[in-house]
Structures are given as structure tokens and as C-alpha cells.
Motif scaffolding. Structure first.
Motif, PDB file in Angstrom:
ATOM      1  N   SER A 125     -59.638 -27.112 -42.362  1.00  0.00           N
ATOM      2  CA  SER A 125     -58.662 -28.234 -42.843  1.00  0.00           C
ATOM      3  C   SER A 125     -59.331 -29.574 -42.706  1.00  0.00           C
ATOM      4  O   SER A 125     -58.734 -30.510 -43.153  1.00  0.00           O
ATOM      5  CB  SER A 125     -57.257 -28.151 -41.853  1.00  0.00           C
ATOM      6  OG  SER A 125     -57.764 -28.445 -40.515  1.00  0.00           O
ATOM      7  N   LYS A 142     -50.769 -20.263 -45.929  1.00  0.00           N
ATOM      8  CA  LYS A 142     -50.870 -20.983 -44.755  1.00  0.00           C
ATOM      9  C   LYS A 142     -52.004 -21.147 -43.909  1.00  0.00           C
ATOM     10  O   LYS A 142     -51.973 -21.776 -42.961  1.00  0.00           O
ATOM     11  CB  LYS A 142     -49.604 -20.360 -43.961  1.00  0.00           C
ATOM     12  CG  LYS A 142     -48.245 -20.792 -44.661  1.00  0.00           C
ATOM     13  CD  LYS A 142     -47.734 -22.145 -44.486  1.00  0.00           C
ATOM     14  CE  LYS A 142     -45.985 -22.301 -45.220  1.00  0.00           C
ATOM     15  NZ  LYS A 142     -46.242 -22.578 -46.555  1.00  0.00           N
ATOM     16  N   ALA A 143     -52.962 -20.703 -44.192  1.00  0.00           N
ATOM     17  CA  ALA A 143     -54.460 -20.806 -43.488  1.00  0.00           C
ATOM     18  C   ALA A 143     -54.608 -22.509 -43.125  1.00  0.00           C
ATOM     19  O   ALA A 143     -54.900 -22.711 -41.846  1.00  0.00           O
ATOM     20  CB  ALA A 143     -55.372 -20.200 -44.210  1.00  0.00           C
ATOM     21  N   VAL A 144     -54.706 -23.312 -44.073  1.00  0.00           N
ATOM     22  CA  VAL A 144     -54.868 -24.541 -44.071  1.00  0.00           C
ATOM     23  C   VAL A 144     -53.847 -25.071 -43.177  1.00  0.00           C
ATOM     24  O   VAL A 144     -54.181 -26.099 -42.308  1.00  0.00           O
ATOM     25  CB  VAL A 144     -55.144 -25.499 -45.293  1.00  0.00           C
ATOM     26  CG1 VAL A 144     -55.536 -26.694 -44.944  1.00  0.00           C
ATOM     27  CG2 VAL A 144     -56.409 -24.524 -45.953  1.00  0.00           C
ATOM     28  N   ASP A 145     -52.655 -24.991 -43.632  1.00  0.00           N
ATOM     29  CA  ASP A 145     -51.406 -25.773 -42.852  1.00  0.00           C
ATOM     30  C   ASP A 145     -51.458 -25.373 -41.188  1.00  0.00           C
ATOM     31  O   ASP A 145     -51.289 -26.234 -40.276  1.00  0.00           O
ATOM     32  CB  ASP A 145     -50.014 -25.152 -43.395  1.00  0.00           C
ATOM     33  CG  ASP A 145     -49.966 -25.524 -44.760  1.00  0.00           C
ATOM     34  OD1 ASP A 145     -50.428 -26.481 -45.218  1.00  0.00           O
ATOM     35  OD2 ASP A 145     -48.896 -25.199 -45.419  1.00  0.00           O
TER      36      ASP A 145
END
Lengths: 389, 324, 191, 116
Positions: free
Chosen positions: B201, B238-241
Motif C-alpha cells: 500500500s 481488499k488487500a491494499v485496504d
């Protein structure tokens, strides 16, 4: 000029490796292999060799590192013994599966437990189905010679398999014997430049080593390994023939000692074969027709050689320095299986001896031969030499 | 100038950075991006990467015979030994270079990738040994906090309260009870090493650290936060969130340690409560429905605060005088 | 045991150099054109524990790899070991016993209970006098050369030169050679 | 699937000597949601390209600058990360999800494209 030296087997192997000047050595000390690493580390420290040495933190990493080094195209060497070899076990199989021409010296020592540092063959016997070529030395001379020959066999394009040079812990590793070593140049020329294939360092031809190989291909890759082992006898004989030219010492798949007219033949691996030869000399002096067959190459196991030599003898006595719990001892099992197909089966006897370094003497050997002379060999009975009841 | 998306797209829009398409990682998995960010940096800086991967998701999903999703030299040996394996490759490089058998102008970069299982647990000895020996390589753990390759078993990297199949939340036990092993500090305790935490991220921070590792004269260890969307039970996108939230709650502090000198590369002035991070993921749901949930959250919050304060203190303490 | 193999058993304490002495003897015998073996017995002993080392010397290649059971010669580097039953193990009246001691042949015979030929040499004292340190190896080799003839002094001298010249210089070589010769000259045996 | 070769035809050691041949493998069949590119809203920031774990974003260089050109559906697994990281997915004023017609990437069920 060949040089006669009074050196230990460990030093003989390190000396051969010095002459080979491998690219990478990764090793971890373990009794009784340690002096091999120590002698070699000294060569590295003194700049006598160009080798890069990796003083790893375990045998597992030693084998892992030589796998990486060999995949990168480096001529790689390691050495170990006993529980160290057992710790490597997983990677021993991987090295063979990846078809990496690694050479490993194994100072044969009993597997724990209880812990024992002395010679027996349980360590390498536990690796006999790992896909490695196994050469077995009788003395420091053979340990030296096999080390010199090993890369020629391992790197041969028809083989591409790792080679294990077995030599008895302490008895050979620490015993000083007369070893005739060859000139550095002679060894260098004999071993030649490494035959590199699919090097990881060749970024122009990127290869993937060690993919996930499922039921659709794994079997085919295993079949290739089976095939590679079948090429070993031919390649070994070629290399041995060339080696004889530079050394005057002749090797073959099996060592035959006084077998021509022998009625009774003993089969054994390693240093004990020497004690058996010594005993044969004594028995021959008494008119007994006895001989010895010693596998120089135990993996692959060349059935035909034993069928040829052992067919129609009166008795065959197999000595194992390892037990196979709940089954026949490993060398015996192999010999017995080979003799299933001979025209005239000899009487067969299995003797386990020398576990954990228990001494084996000419008297023990005579005792086993006596059983054979009396026609008292029982194929399904395992007997023990030098064991207290 | 640090690498950014525009520059990288210019360089790599028509070529694969070591890893290619056609790999079989889960949709939305963070690990391929951990790999791409690292390898793009290396290639952009003129290195030729050679990689080793420990057994795990990344390994099995990218090399299902007869296919390989790697167009660079690749080796997988076993689960627990990628560091030793790559140390062998790196040593072979030095040996062959010395013997004049390699192009001395070519810059190789040796990478080892392992999941948390292969790094925190079974591969720790091999990793520690290789780093202690000083091989010039970059070890990257893609930390998804469990044995996800085999279906979400507990690892030394699993956080407390997480529901795994080998430490499930039950009537008696609240899932894994122990804190996550602080591997970054273990690795930082090796001498002459560059250690950093990264997250996809924050790509700029990520790639700067890789660049530093590439230039560092010795081994580097990079801990990459790598959400497993499947077993963390979050949506595929949702990995980056999750990574952002982990940084904002101080659950995953971004910092580096270069030969004992600490630097917190991302200061978080008003951290969000760690509960926000925990509550966003399905893997903590069974724990959260227990009566002792608040206790567990409080403990974790307390730990996270304490760790961050310690990092700031270490940064301060080593600012002018390295601790070694 | 065929008569053509000469077998030696050394008794010392770990750290006293019996292993090195046995190796040096093997090397000297090799230079004489003999076939040799030298091997210590390994346990887990640490400095000071009683230990054994062995030699085989022959005109023909030695195939045997078992341990030495019936030594022709027993060499005792440390006289405090006398009385240990191991020392007499496998010996006969044909066996020769050489002991590093300041005591007499009679004392050794009494202490050990050995009936064969007994020889004594003040090896440690000679070493201190010649080398300045109590390492009796070269003196013992001189005594063995005299008593058995399995090695000849000039070959041991060559070995001494090989071992010490580069590292310590000619003076140390000469001192060791002197110690060797004194072992040869000063060993005394029972009739 | 490739033709299953016999043991004599395969390279030894389980080695794969054709780099990156996984590109032959179609991961697009995994997709249940399809990202649809709305070029008119795109600012070509390359965030989708940077984050696509499957390298399924098609980019071309126009006037020295990278331009998003849509998807390579042969590989796209439909995870939606591209849409999630796309700055056009958020309304800059409200900080809430932007209306679909303002976005550069919208996710649609794969079933809507069954005819293709």
C-alpha cells in the motif's frame, strides 16, 4: 610422479578435493567426517584452492546450499556422516531428483540412538533409495581414487546424478594408511572442466528448477531417474578404465578377490572387505577355497555382476554392517534377490556385524566361513558376529 | 527520483518483471505484487534477478509443471531451506566470477522469497545462518500470517485471536493465544544486515527499501505485509485496504534498521484503534463474538502502542550513535 | 597374525601425543618402503583420560582393518598407567614393553606384572633437557628404533626435519634429533 | 492442456526450460466479476496497472506517456483490486464511492457477458 603418503582417509579425500579444486564446498562438522572439512578449510584459508567455502549452520543447509550451487553450475562438494546425513535426508532426494552432479563424502557412522560415533553403515543404507550413486571404499586409497573419479561419473550427460563416496568412519577416516596420490596436474586433467547444464546464472536462458510436479508428470521424471541409474555401469567402467591409465589401479563395479576357483564367497562392503581378504589369505594357506566379492558400486546395484560371480558356488556368506529392522539386512536382501535368477543357487547365509563400531576380526570372519564349510547356512536366518548373547 | 507507477508502466508495460501472467495465485492476493514491486525495482536499477522460493503459495501457484510463471532463473528446493539454497547460488556466483567464468559487469540480484511459515517457523535456522554468513542476498517474507498454502493453519506469525484450523476459536480457547513473533527484530539482531518492513500500500517506500537492499553490502531481510484475502476472510479487492489499515493502526509499522540504526519511515500521528483493523477481517470474527473479546483487543492495542513507542525510542537512541 | 605384520599398541593419556607419535612412526616406516597403518582408539575422552593408539607395519600391503589384539610391542608414554590391565591385554612373553619412566625395569615389571622383555627410558626428562618441554614423542621413537628396529633413526630424522624445519627452524630440528638419539642410546632393557 | 509427453521427451530433473510459459495458461476462466473500463473517466495514473496481481492491464505508450487501454481478459481473474485502487472510484468531494458513470472501472458480473 605419484606420491606415497601416510595419511588418513579423511585427509586423502580432502587432498583429492584440493586437486579437483571445486567451485563450492558447503559443509558442517560432524564426527567422524570433521577432518575432511578441517583439512579442506585449511586449503581454502591458505589459498591453495580457489573454492568458495560455505560454513553452514547445519547439514540440512549444507545439502541445501550445494543444491543451489550445483544448480548455478558450480562444481560442488559436501561431506557428512550419520545423523548429519539423516538431517539432510529430504534434500538428498531433491539433489538427485534435480539431477545435480554433487559429490558427497560420507564417513559412515551409526545412526542414533542411543548416540554412537563409530562405524556402521546404517546412515548410507537409509539413503540407498535416494537416487544417489553410492561408491564404497575399502581403504583410504579407494576413498581417494573414488573422489577423483566421482565428478566424471556424476557430470556425465548420460548420468547427471549425485555421487556419494562412502568410507568407514574412524577406521578409514582417522586411520593412517599408505595412499598413493597422483600429481595435481594429472588429477586436474582427468577430472576436466565441469560439464555445466542449465545454470541458474545463465540469465539468457532462464530455467525453473523444482516446480510442483503432480501426477501427470512426476512419474515420467522418476522414470528418467531410473534410466539414468541404468547408464551408471557403462559410465563407471569408462571412467575406471581411464583412471587405470593414470593410476595403474583398476576398478570395476565389483571387486573380486580370489573368486576364480572359490567354493565359498563372502560379500561385504567397506573396510571389512580388507579384513576378509586378509583372512582369505590365511584360509587359502590352509587349502580352503574361499573368495570375496565387494561391491564398489552399491547403487545402482548391479545384479548381473553377482549372478555371474556367485552362480553355482557352494556357499555365499553376506556380511552387513547395518540391520534392517523387521526385514533382511540390506546387502543380504539385494544379493539374495539377485540369486533368485541364477542357474544353480548357492547356499546363502546372512551375518550382521560391527554395529556401532564393534570390532570385526579375522576370527569372526572364519566363524562365518566355518558355517559355510559345514553346509550350515540358512537363507532365512540372520546371524550375528561379535554379539554377546 | 523514486520509482513511481507512471515510470514503471513506461518500463514494464510490455514485459514481465520476472514473474509472468498465467500464475495461479488467488484473485486479489497481495503476494504477486510483493514480488513484482521487488523485481521491478531490481530490473529498473539494472540488476538481473535470480530467485529462490520456499515451498508455499507463491511457489506452487507459479510453477505447476509444465508451466512456469518465471522468466528469470528460478529455484525451489524445499520448505525450510530457501535461504541456504540461495546462499549456495550466490556463492556459486562468487566462485565462478573469481574463476573468470562470468561477465563481471553483469549485476546479479539474488532474491529469496518465503511465506511466514517458511520464514518465521521452519526456515528460521536456515535464514539466520545465511544472514550471519553475510551472503549478499535479499530475503523477502510475504507475511500473510498463517500456513495459507495448506488451508490456514497457525504459524509463528499468526496474530492472537485469529481463527486458524490448528488454533481454532472454540468454546474454551480464543484461537491463537500468543503474540506474533517479532521476526523483524530477530533479523535486525544479526550484525551487518539491512532489515525493513514494507507494504504494497506504500509502493514508494517499498521500492526505496528494495533499492537500499540492492545497494547494501551484505544480506537484507524485508518483511512484506501480504494480506491473504481468502483466509483473512475479506473481499478479493481488499488487500491494499487492509495494508493501509494495518499501517494506520500501527499494526504493521513501517521502519528499517540498517546495521543497528533504526528509522521509522512512516510516522503515524493519530493512529486508528487496532480494533478497527481486527473488526474488518472475518478471521477475527469468531474471537470477537466471545465474551473476552474486549480483553484480547485491549491487550493487542497495548502491545501495538508499546512496540511503536519502542521503535520511536530506538530511532531516537540510534540517531547519532549507532548501537553497534 | 602373520609374522610379516608388526603391531604396536601405544598407551598414553589424551593430549600427551601418542597419536602423533604413532603417525610419525608410520610416516618414517613408509619412507623405509614399508606398508603402514596408524590409528587411535576413539571414545569421547577428554584431556587426561587413558587412551590407546595403534600401528601396523609390514613389507606387504596391509588389508586388515580390525583393531590390534596381539601387539608385538606395547609403548607406555605415562608410567602412571602401569597397573591398568589394558596394558597387558593380548600380550605374551614375546611381547616387548617400552615404558617412559625414571624408574627401573624391575619396578615396571612389578608394577605391571608383565613377564616379557621390559625396556625403560627417561623420555620426559630427556625431552625437558633437550627441548625445554616434556613432550616425550621423539625420545620414545628413538627407544623404539633401538629396541625393535622397525624404524631407523635416519628416517625419523627426516620426518623431524619435515615437521619442524619450516615452522621452527634448524635449531629445533637439531634439538629433536638430539632427543631422538638420546632415546636410542639411553633406553635400557631387561636381559 | 499441452500434449502429455513421454519420459524420453521431457527435459530431465523436472526442469522447465521455456521461461514464462505459464502465459499459455488462461487464468481468465476464474473470473466471476469483470472489470469494465470506462476510458472517458480515466486519468491514466497507472494505479490499476501497478496493482493488478495478474498483469492483465493493457498499457500502451502514447506521446511518451503510458495510457490505459483496457483489459487482457485472458488473464484477468476479476479480483477488482484495480477498481478499488482507482482514484476515480471515490468522489473527491464526498469521499464516498463515486457514481458508476463517473468511474474509470466498474465491476460487472461475468454472466452479463455470457454471449461473448
Amino acid at each position: 610422479m605419484p606420491l606415497k603418503q601416510a595419511i588418513t582417509g579423511a585427509e586423502a579425500i580432502a587432498y583429492a578435493m584440493k586437486q579437483i579444486n571445486p567451485d563450492v564446498v558447503a559443509a558442517y562438522p560432524i564426527t567422524p567426517q570433521t577432518p575432511v572439512v578441517e583439512y579442506f578449510a585449511k586449503y581454502v584459508a591458505d589459498g591453495v584452492v580457489d573454492t568458495e567455502m560455505i560454513p553452514v549452520e547445519s547439514e540440512h543447509s549444507a545439502m541445501s546450499a550445494v543444491v543451489g550451487a550445483a544448480a548455478a553450475g558450480a562444481r560442488s562438494f559436501t561431506a557428512t556422516a550419520a545423523v548429519g546425513l539423516a538431517l539432510m535426508h529430504e534434500i538428498v532426494f531433491i539433489a538427485a531428483s534435480l539431477r545435480l552432479p554433487i559429490v558427497m563424502a560420507v564417513a559412515n557412522r551409526a545412526l542414533s540412538g542411543p548416540i554412537n560415533i563409530h562405524c556402521d553403515h546404517s546412515d548410507s543404507m537409509a539413503e540407498r533409495d535416494s537416487g544417489w550413486i553410492q561408491l564404497w571404499a575399502e581403504n583410504a586409497q579407494e576413498a581417494y581414487d573414488f573422489t577423483v573419479m566421482a565428478y566424471r561419473i556424476a557430470e556425465h550427460p548420460d548420468v547427471r546424478l549425485p555421487v556419494m563416496v562412502n568410507f568407514d568412519g574412524f577406521i578409514i577416516s582417522h586411520g593412517v594408511e599408505v595412499v598413493e596420490t597422483l600429481d595435481d596436474e594429472v588429477v586436474k586433467n582427468f577430472v576436466g572442466k565441469p560439464i555445466r547444464m542449465n545454470s541458474l546464472l545463465d540469465t539468457s536462458k532462464p530455467v525453473t528448477y523444482g516446480p510442483l510436479d503432480l501426477y501427470d508428470y512426476y512419474f515420467e521424471h522418476k522414470r528418467q531417474q531410473i534410466e539414468a541409474m541404468k547408464h551408471v555401469p557403462k559410465v563407471f567402467k569408462q571412467v575406471a578404465e581411464e583412471f587405470a591409465k593414470i593410476s595403474g589401479r583398476k576398478y570395476d563395479l565389483v571387486d573380486e578377490y580370489m573368486v576364480d576357483d572359490a567354493e565359498y564367497i563372502m560379500v561385504a562392503l567397506g573396510s571389512t572387505a580388507g579384513t576378509i581378504k586378509h583372512t582369505i589369505n590365511e584360509l587359502r594357506a590352509q587349502g580352503k577355497k574361499v573368495g570375496l566379492v565387494k561391491p564398489w558400486v552399491f547403487r545402482p546395484f548391479i545384479k548381473a555382476e553377482f549372478q555371474r560371480v556367485l552362480n553355482a558356488r557352494k556357499g555365499v556368506v553376506v556380511l552387513d554392517r547395518a540391520a534392517s529392522f523387521g526385514a533382511e539386512a540390506p546387502l543380504y536382501e539385494a544379493i539374495k534377490s539377485a540369486l533368485y535368477e541364477v542357474a544353480v543357487r548357492p547356499q546363502l547365509g546372512s551375518y550382521v556385524y560391527g554395529l556401532g563400531g564393534r570390532d570385526i576380526t579375522p576370527d569372526h570372519i572364519k566363524q562365518a566361513f566355518e558355517d559355510a564349510f559345514k553346509g550350515n547356512l540358512i537363507a532365512d536366518e540372520e546371524r550375528y558376529l561379535g554379539l554377546r548373547e | 527520483m523514486p520509482l513511481n507507477a507512471i515510470e514503471l508502466a513506461k518500463m514494464f508495460h510490455d514485459k514481465n518483471p520476472g514473474m509472468t501472467q498465467g500464475h495461479r495465485m488467488c484473485p486479489g492476493c497481495a503476494a504477486p505484487n510483493v514480488v513484482r514491486f521487488a523485481l521491478m525495482t531490481a530490473i529498473a536499477k539494472g540488476y538481473e534477478p535470480i530467485i529462490g522460493i520456499a515451498t508455499g503459495c507463491l511457489e506452487v501457484s507459479t510453477t505447476i509443471y509444465p508451466y512456469t510463471a518465471w522468466n528469470i532463473p528460478y529455484i525451489h528446493n524445499a520448505f525450510e531451506n530457501v535461504a541456504a539454497t540461495i546462499s549456495g547460488v550466490e556463492t556459486a556466483y562468487r566462485a565462478l566470477l573469481r574463476k573468470g567464468e562470468l561477465d563481471k559487469d553483469k549485476k546479479y540480484a539474488f532474491f529469496a522469497f518465503g511465506g511466514d511459515g517458511g520464514t518465521y517457523d521452519i526456515g528460521l535456522q536456515s535464514l539466520s545462518g545465511a544472514v550471519e554468513r553475510g551472503h549478499k542476498f535479499i530475503y523477502i517474507v510475504y507475511d500473510n500470517e498463517g500456513y495459507m498454502n495448506t488451508g490456514n493453519q497457525r504459524s509463528g506469525a499468526t496474530p492472537p485471536g485469529s481463527d486458524t484450523t490448528t488454533a481454532p476459536v472454540g468454546k474454551k480457547l480464543a484461537g491463537k493465544l500468543q503474540l506474533k513473533k517479532n521476526l523483524v527484530e530477530i533479523m535486525a539482531s544479526h550484525e551487518n544486515v539491512y532489515v525493513a518492513t514494507v507494504s504494497t500500500s506504500d509502493p514508494v517506500d517499498f521500492m526505496k527499501k528494495i533499492e537500499k537492499a540492492l545497494e547494501f553490502d551484505g544480506p537484507s531481510f524485508i518483511a512484506a505485509y501480504s494480506p491473504c484475502v481468502r483466509f483473512w476472510r475479506v473481499a478479493d479487492d481488499k488487500a491494499v485496504d487492509m495494508s493501509k489499515l494495518a499501517i494506520e493502526t500501527l499494526y504493521w509499522p513501517l521502519y528499517e534498521v540498517e546495521r543497528g540504526v533504526y528509522r521509522v519511515t512512516k510516522k503515524v500521528s493519530n493512529p486508528k484503534p487496532v480494533a478497527e483493523y481486527i473488526k474488518a477481517q472475518g478471521r477475527f470474527k469468531p474471537m470477537l463474538s466471545r465474551p473476552d473479546a474486549q480483553e484480547i483487543l485491549d491487550e493487542l492495542q497495548e502491545y501495538v502502542n508499546r512496540r511503536y513507542e519502542r521503535l520511536l525510542a530506538l530511532e531516537e537512541a540510534t540517531k547519532d550513535k549507532p548501537i553497534r | 597374525m602373520p609374522a610379516n605384520i608388526f603391531e604396536i599398541r601405544w598407551h598414553g593419556r589424551a593430549g600427551q601425543g601418542a597419536k602423533s607419535a604413532s603417525q610419525m612412526l608410520a610416516e618414517a616406516a613408509l619412507d623405509m618402503g614399508k606398508y603402514v597403518q596408524a590409528f587411535p582408539e576413539y571414545g569421547a575422552e577428554r584431556t587426561g583420560a587413558p587412551m590407546k593408539a595403534f600401528n601396523r607395519i609390514s613389507d606387504e600391503p596391509i588389508l586388515l582393518h580390525s583393531s590390534v589384539e596381539k601387539p608385538h610391542l606395547v609403548v607406555v608414554i605415562d608410567d602412571t598407567l602401569l597397573g591398568n590391565p589394558d596394558i597387558l591385554s593380548g600380550t605374551t612373553e614375546e611381547t616387548i614393553l617400552i615404558v617412559n619412566t625414571v624408574k627401573s625395569v624391575e619396578w615396571v615389571r612389578k608394577k605391571s606384572g608383565f613377564n616379557g622383555k621390559v625396556c625403560v627410558v627417561r623420555a620426559t626428562d630427556i625431552a625437558v633437557e633437550e627441548l625445554g618441554r616434556g613432550t616425550p614423542n621423539t625420545v620414545m621413537l628413538g627407544a623404539i628404533a633401538k629396541v625393535t628396529g622397525v624404524i631407523e633413526l635416519k628416517y625419523v630424522e627426516d620426518k623431524i626435519r619435515d615437521m619442524f624445519l619450516k615452522k621452527f627452524g634448524e635449531e629445533v630440528v637439531q634439538k629433536n634429533i638430539k632427543a631422538l638419539h638420546r632415546g636410542y642410546e639411553e633406553v635400557t632393557c631387561s636381559a | 492442456m499441452p500434449e502429455l509427453k513421454g519420459w524420453k521427451e521431457l527435459p530431465i530433473g523436472g526442469l522447465i526450460v521455456e521461461p514464462g510459459n505459464a502465459r499459455q495458461y488462461k487464468t481468465g476462466t476464474w473470473r466471476v466479476m469483470r472489470p469494465v473500463y470506462q476510458a472517458e473517466n480515466c486519468i491514466h495514473c497507472m494505479q490499476c496497472w501497478l496493482y493488478c496481481p495478474d498483469q492483465a492491464i493493457v498499457v500502451e505508450i502514447v506521446d511518451g506517456k503510458p495510457k490505459m487501454k483496457g483489459y487482457n481478459y485472458y488473464y484477468c481473474k476479476g479480483c477488482g483490486l484495480c477498481a478499488n485502487v482507482c482514484p476515480k472510484s471515490i468522489d473527491p468531494k464526498t469521499k464516498q464511492p463515486a457514481p458508476e458513470d463517473k468511474r474509470a472501472i466498474v465491476m460487472r458480473p461475468e454472466t452479463e457477458f455470457a454471449d461473448e
